[in-house]
Write an enzyme that holds these catalytic residues in place. Structure first.
Site, mmCIF file in Angstrom:
data_model
loop_
_atom_site.group_PDB
_atom_site.id
_atom_site.type_symbol
_atom_site.label_atom_id
_atom_site.label_comp_id
_atom_site.label_asym_id
_atom_site.label_seq_id
_atom_site.Cartn_x
_atom_site.Cartn_y
_atom_site.Cartn_z
ATOM 1 C CB CYS A 122 -0.970 0.271 0.998
ATOM 2 S SG CYS A 122 -1.980 -1.349 1.165
ATOM 3 N N GLY B 34 0.620 -0.572 -4.684
ATOM 4 C CA GLY B 34 -0.772 -1.132 -4.717
ATOM 5 C C GLY B 34 -1.501 -0.674 -5.799
ATOM 6 C CG ASN C 215 2.395 0.622 3.788
ATOM 7 O OD1 ASN C 215 3.541 0.991 3.737
ATOM 8 N ND2 ASN C 215 2.177 -0.613 3.270
ATOM 9 N N GLY C 216 0.739 -1.416 5.794
ATOM 10 C CA GLY C 216 1.240 -2.174 6.993
ATOM 11 C C GLY C 216 0.030 -3.417 7.319
ATOM 12 C CE1 TYR D 129 9.182 -7.159 -7.114
ATOM 13 C CE2 TYR D 129 7.536 -6.991 -4.900
ATOM 14 C CZ TYR D 129 7.851 -7.114 -6.882
ATOM 15 O OH TYR D 129 6.815 -7.406 -7.393
#
Ligand code: SF4
Length: 448
Positions: free
Chosen positions: A2, A29, A103-104, A231
């Protein structure tokens, strides 16, 4: 994953800048996108399934005037794939109404959800974000796990990060206005200057008076996700002050030193393996080639939440050049998570006439799931958790297979070992993780 973005400004078009910020964070995302805007305290939210450019157009952005905006691009993790989980979510609490993008992944969301529901709080969606919004609206902090959050509450922009700092969150300035974003590449796109990261456990609040920063929770052991370097993050972003692209090139150089091979060409799996392949070619002296051509209009295969889509995506995505015929090829990628992509790519290169296909991976084997927002599946879906490197080589059909060592990856980031999370490579998690998930899996394995 995200991506999150937030900005406060009296004279800038905050919705439009958030749109561009999200555009820079699209790689984090692709499932849904949304923007929430506060116009002198009045909240408007627009969120839909799809890419940022599919969700928003001129007309929609025009209908979002305001002085504070937050935005979100969603990659499905906890919670299923449907509109109710698109963000930002809005929660009407007793104390305040908040809009929030996250995000998480919380590691205690199940217990918190039950506790909140027992307290009479109504939760609509299945995602963690709804739980965080409800807690924020109640002035309560009972969260565990990874959370980098932007929120809009009472006309103010809020940013906060878990005490371990697992997911990134950067602070920037454009003129006198403040911007918060998952990655610095989003600051660059809106013309903002990177100021610093939001510190682990810190809450920043931006209103018409400026920015106030509070260390709300004591900093815990630092645990920035090292997979961001490997990545996830865009190569043009900086993380903890270091450029991501440079770290990836160094990973490739170290890989060449650790796992040399006699070969004719070094090929990246584009785009994720490109910097490491550049590093491998540079350090080994073997010529670099763009021998695998990627169709740029297909989404990243790893990010597709569904296994069937992922399989189809690989065929749509790559085609080898004729120059691979008769050559000994070194193929470089950043990681192997489930192995499906690599198996098909090796077969594709062999069909194109490659004499040998040596696979080099610029990170160690992924042996354990992520509980902090990355959908790798559980232990059973991670081949490296159950097989030796030689068995994996056989499975993907390569001439040889080598991974970068843990020490090599760590050194390439130039970050201290004690400042990062490497749990998917080491099984050493920086927080409590839900043991019942592992146990359920083990019982299942045992039953088979
Ligand atoms: S477990 Fe792996 S992917 Fe998850 S936060 Fe830690 S290093 Fe990153």
């Amino acid at each position: 994953m995200c991506g999150v973005f937030g900005i406060r400004s009296d004279d800038r078009d905050v919705a439009r800048l958030t749109y561009f910020g999200l555009f820079a964070l699209q790689h984090r995302g692709q499932e849904s996108a949304g923007i929430a805007v506060s116009n002198r305290g009045r909240l408007t939210v627009l969120r839909e399934m799809g890419l940022v450019a599919q969700v928003f157009d001129e007309e929609k952005l025009h209908a979002l005037p305001g002085d504070v905006a937050i935005g979100h691009t969603r990659y499905s993790t906890t919670g299923s794939t449907h509109w109710a989980n698109a963000q930002p979510v809005v929660h009407h609490g007793a104390a305040r109404t908040v809009a929030l993008g996250h995000n998480g992944n919380l590691t205690n969301s199940g217990g918190l959800r039950r506790a909140l529901e027992e307290e009479g709080v109504k939760l609509d969606a299945t995602s963690d974000t709804e739980v965080i919004a409800a807690l924020l609206a109640q002035d309560t902090a009972r969260l565990e796990g990874a959370y980098s959050v932007v929120a809009l509450a009472e006309g103010r922009l809020v940013g906060f990060r878990d005490p371990h700092g697992i997911r990134p969150l950067a602070l920037g300035r454009v003129g006198s206005d403040w911007v918060i974003a998952s990655e610095t590449c989003a600051l660059d796109l809106v013309g903002a200057r990177y100021v610093r990261d939001v510190r682990p456990g810190e809450v920043v609040v931006v209103d018409e008076e400026g920015l106030t920063a509070t260390q709300a929770l004591p900093e815990a052991r630092q645990a920035l996700c090292i997979f961001e370097h490997v990545y996830f993050a865009r190569p043009d972003s900086t993380l903890a002050g270091g450029e991501v692209h440079g770290a990836r090139v160094r990973m490739g150089e170290r890989l060449a030193a650790e796992a040399p091979v006699e070969a004719d060409l070094v090929l990246p799996i584009p785009d994720s393996g490109t910097p490491a392949a550049v590093g491998y070619a540079r350090a080994s002296g073997i010529p670099y080639s763009d021998g695998l051509i990627k169709n740029r209009y297909v989404g990243r295969t790893f990010i597709q939440p569904d296994e069937d889509l992922r399989r189809q995506g690989i065929k749509l995505k790559f085609n080898p050049l004729a120059e691979v015929a008769g050559k000994r090829i070194v193929v470089v990628d950043d990681s192997i998570v489930r192995g499906n992509t690599m198996r098909q790519l090796v077969a594709m290169l062999q069909e194109a006439g490659a004499a040998e296909v040596h696979v080099r991976i610029s990170s160690p084997p992924v042996v354990s799931p992520c509980f902090y927002g990355i959908d790798m599946g559980d232990d059973g879906q991670l081949p490296a958790a159950h097989h030796t490197v030689e068995e994996l080589r056989e499975q993907i059909g390569a001439t040889s297979l080598h991974y970068l060592s843990l020490e090599g990856m760590q050194a390439a980031t130039r970050l201290p070992e004690a400042s990062v999370c490497r749990a998917c490579f080491t099984r050493e998690y920086p927080t409590r993780v839900p043991a019942e998930r592992n146990l359920a899996k083990l019982r299942f394995e045992h039953a088979r």
